[in-house]
Design a protein around this motif. Structure first.
Motif, PDB file in Angstrom:
ATOM      1  N   LYS A 377      48.505  55.667  50.204  1.00 42.26           N
ATOM      2  CA  LYS A 377      49.355  54.701  49.514  1.00 42.26           C
ATOM      3  C   LYS A 377      50.657  54.531  50.290  1.00 42.26           C
ATOM      4  O   LYS A 377      51.142  55.478  50.915  1.00 42.26           O
ATOM      5  CB  LYS A 377      49.653  55.145  48.078  1.00 42.26           C
ATOM      6  N   ASN A 378      51.185  53.305  50.239  1.00 36.73           N
ATOM      7  CA  ASN A 378      52.432  52.987  50.927  1.00 36.73           C
ATOM      8  C   ASN A 378      53.556  52.799  49.918  1.00 36.73           C
ATOM      9  O   ASN A 378      53.357  52.192  48.861  1.00 36.73           O
ATOM     10  CB  ASN A 378      52.276  51.707  51.747  1.00 36.73           C
ATOM     11  N   VAL A 379      54.722  53.293  50.262  1.00 39.37           N
ATOM     12  CA  VAL A 379      55.913  53.123  49.430  1.00 39.37           C
ATOM     13  C   VAL A 379      56.955  52.386  50.253  1.00 39.37           C
ATOM     14  O   VAL A 379      57.388  52.875  51.296  1.00 39.37           O
ATOM     15  CB  VAL A 379      56.471  54.476  48.949  1.00 39.37           C
ATOM     16  N   ARG A 380      57.347  51.219  49.773  1.00 41.25           N
ATOM     17  CA  ARG A 380      58.367  50.429  50.472  1.00 41.25           C
ATOM     18  C   ARG A 380      59.758  50.878  50.030  1.00 41.25           C
ATOM     19  O   ARG A 380      59.983  51.171  48.856  1.00 41.25           O
ATOM     20  CB  ARG A 380      58.168  48.942  50.178  1.00 41.25           C
ATOM     21  N   PHE A 381      60.678  50.943  50.978  1.00 36.28           N
ATOM     22  CA  PHE A 381      62.049  51.323  50.637  1.00 36.28           C
ATOM     23  C   PHE A 381      63.024  50.400  51.354  1.00 36.28           C
ATOM     24  O   PHE A 381      62.737  49.873  52.424  1.00 36.28           O
ATOM     25  CB  PHE A 381      62.328  52.789  50.989  1.00 36.28           C
ATOM     26  N   LEU A 419      58.228  51.233  55.435  1.00 34.29           N
ATOM     27  CA  LEU A 419      57.252  51.862  54.542  1.00 34.29           C
ATOM     28  C   LEU A 419      57.153  53.343  54.841  1.00 34.29           C
ATOM     29  O   LEU A 419      57.322  53.766  55.981  1.00 34.29           O
ATOM     30  CB  LEU A 419      55.858  51.243  54.729  1.00 34.29           C
ATOM     31  N   ARG A 421      54.181  56.119  54.411  1.00 34.58           N
ATOM     32  CA  ARG A 421      52.757  56.228  54.129  1.00 34.58           C
ATOM     33  C   ARG A 421      52.454  57.636  53.618  1.00 34.58           C
ATOM     34  O   ARG A 421      52.799  58.624  54.275  1.00 34.58           O
ATOM     35  CB  ARG A 421      51.947  55.900  55.382  1.00 34.58           C
ATOM     36  N   ASP A 437      49.700  60.574  43.792  1.00 35.75           N
ATOM     37  CA  ASP A 437      50.499  59.904  42.765  1.00 35.75           C
ATOM     38  C   ASP A 437      51.814  60.630  42.526  1.00 35.75           C
ATOM     39  O   ASP A 437      52.861  59.988  42.327  1.00 35.75           O
ATOM     40  CB  ASP A 437      49.707  59.823  41.462  1.00 35.75           C
ATOM     41  N   VAL A 440      54.082  59.843  45.569  1.00 36.50           N
ATOM     42  CA  VAL A 440      54.494  58.438  45.521  1.00 36.50           C
ATOM     43  C   VAL A 440      55.533  58.220  44.433  1.00 36.50           C
ATOM     44  O   VAL A 440      56.531  57.506  44.629  1.00 36.50           O
ATOM     45  CB  VAL A 440      53.268  57.528  45.303  1.00 36.50           C
ATOM     46  N   LEU A 443      58.838  59.484  45.647  1.00 42.20           N
ATOM     47  CA  LEU A 443      59.400  58.587  46.659  1.00 42.20           C
ATOM     48  C   LEU A 443      59.972  57.324  46.031  1.00 42.20           C
ATOM     49  O   LEU A 443      61.064  56.855  46.416  1.00 42.20           O
ATOM     50  CB  LEU A 443      58.328  58.220  47.670  1.00 42.20           C
ATOM     51  N   ARG A 444      59.260  56.766  45.070  1.00 41.08           N
ATOM     52  CA  ARG A 444      59.760  55.555  44.418  1.00 41.08           C
ATOM     53  C   ARG A 444      61.038  55.827  43.653  1.00 41.08           C
ATOM     54  O   ARG A 444      61.961  55.007  43.651  1.00 41.08           O
ATOM     55  CB  ARG A 444      58.679  54.990  43.494  1.00 41.08           C
TER      56      ARG A 444
END
Length: 448
Positions: A377-381, A419, A421, A437, A440, A443-444
């Motif tokens: 899964k990718n987390v955009r920041f 991103l 990863r 999860d 992620v 990170l979010r």
């Protein structure tokens, strides 16, 4: 010193926006031209490109930069990245350039540079070029008859076609095989189908009508749905999906199932080991390759050396330790007996040769191991350093502890996008999903 312009695979970004502007492209030509001046002879550079509309803009800007630096420019037109690397050596150029953003959407573009040996540039040379980019180069440029010239080169497609065919035994024929090939409306749209046809295969073509904006759009290795449908429709024996610059390949078997780069490396490694051709007792892959590949190779008494993500790191490890097979799960496979960078077409030919020799179906030949459940899964920041936050560090440490010796956690920032990863794999899919999860979520929260 950090790098401002170069990422993990050259310079890349939205075309006509910093850093992928005509102005910077021209200055890259000047800087690289100056960096590779090695004597009083006429220096030369070869420039290839993919089929993006913006590739014309970048190409013209780079021609201006290189000729201003006193280099003669040989323009190849649309050509696969591995062909540019090969022709850099074949034409005895001092530097090679591929204008492409590979598998990215058409709005993006990029600049990949090769040295005279056909290999991508080292960090040291890229830093040297970066320092020049920040300097005033006007006083270092030649004048008069020392300026460079530019010309189109004929016959380069035929050179690459013959090169690709020579990677197979002279008596190898694919007669009797129905091959569906998707060229992603990219750089290989002419040469790849021609190679397969000349080797005797019955060809069904997709993604061979580039219009400047349809590269990688609903086609190619990043979106194989159309190829899957076509394989089933025409009952093809195999489907081959290249990306926009043809340095990657994925395979679709006769049932319509996708075969990724890990399985393809397993096929080649096993076949080459049986033939006594596999060097260094194993292969090189990245930290993202499936644990199932590692276990498969161990069962064959073969080693798997892992590197950071990026084909340049795979190639560096191969060169340093004598391996001749390496690659990435994405299908970027490097066979150093034949080339200096990933070559989707040549890799596909090796797979077809194994299929032809063994006489089985692609699904039988190319399913060498059962992949371990793997979730990415990718987390955009927007900014900052979320990986440095304590709650993120705690979540990562906890995930690794939960998986123990039965899985892995890999966290890495993207080299081309904002991103992070998050990948985990292990024998228990439910546990792997929970670990991903949790990380992620942390990170979010940190990136909010």
């Amino acid at each position: 010193m950090g790098r401002t312009y170069f990422g993990t695979d050259g310079i890349r970004g939205t075309a006509n926006r910093h850093p992928m502007t005509a102005e910077l492209a021209m200055k890259v030509g000047m800087a690289a031209g100056i960096a590779f001046q090695r004597g009083s002879y006429r220096h030369r550079v070869v420039i290839g490109k993919d089929t993006r509309r913006s590739s014309y803009m970048i190409e013209n800007a780079m021609v201006a930069g290189f000729t201003a630096a006193g280099m003669d420019v040989f323009l190849l037109g649309p050509m696969p990245t591995p062909a540019v690397a090969m022709l850099t050596r074949s034409l005895r150029a001092d530097i090679g350039v591929m204008i492409s953003a590979s598998h990215n959407p058409f709005e993006d573009n990029g600049i990949k540079l090769f040295g005279p040996d056909g290999y991508k540039l080292s960090d040291e040379i890229e830093l040297k070029i970066e320092r020049l980019l920040d300097d005033d180069l006007t006083q270092r440029l030649p004048t008069g008859d020392r300026l460079g010239r530019a010309k189109r080169v004929d016959g380069v497609h035929d050179r690459y076609i013959e090169f690709a065919k020579r990677t197979l035994p002279r008596d190898m024929s694919f007669e009797g095989l129905r091959v569906a090939i998707d060229c992603a409306n990219g750089a290989a749209y002419r040469v790849a189908p021609e190679v397969l046809w000349e080797l005797g295969a019955e060809i069904v073509k997709l993604g061979v009508s580039p219009d400047g904006i349809n590269i990688n759009k609903g086609c190619g290795s990043t979106d194989p749905a159309a190829l899957i449908e076509k394989v089933r429709e025409v009952r093809a024996d195999i489907g081959i999906a290249l990306d926009g610059d043809a340095d990657r390949v994925l395979i679709v078997d006769e049932t319509g199932a996708v075969v990724d780069g890990d399985q393809l490396m397993a096929v080649i490694a096993e076949s080459w080991a049986e033939d006594g051709r596999l060097a260094a007792g194993g292969i090189v892959a990245t930290i993202m390759s499936n644990l199932g590949l590692e276990r498969f190779l161990e069962g064959k008494q073969l080693a798997l050396a892992r590197t950071k993500v990026g084909d340049r790191y795979v190639v560096e490890h191969m060169r340093e330790h004598g391996y001749n097979v390496g690659g990435e799960q994405s299908g970027h496979i490097v066979l150093s007996d034949y080339g200096t960078t990933g070559d989707g077409l040549v890799s596909a030919l090796q797979i077809l040769a194994v299929v032809k020799r063994k006489g089985g179906t692609v699904s039988q030949v190319c399913r060498r191991f059962e992949p371990v459940p793997q979730i990415l899964k990718n987390v955009r920041f927007a900014g900052g350093e979320p990986l440095e936050r304590e709650l993120v560090k705690h979540a990562i440490a906890a995930g690794r502890e939960r998986l123990g010796n039965h899985g892995r956690v890999v966290i890495r920032p993207s080299g081309t996008e904002p991103l992070i990863r998050v990948m985990a794999e292990g024998d228990d899919r439910g546990l792997v999903s929970s670990v991903v999860d949790d990380i992620v979520g942390a990170l979010r929260q940190a990136a909010a």
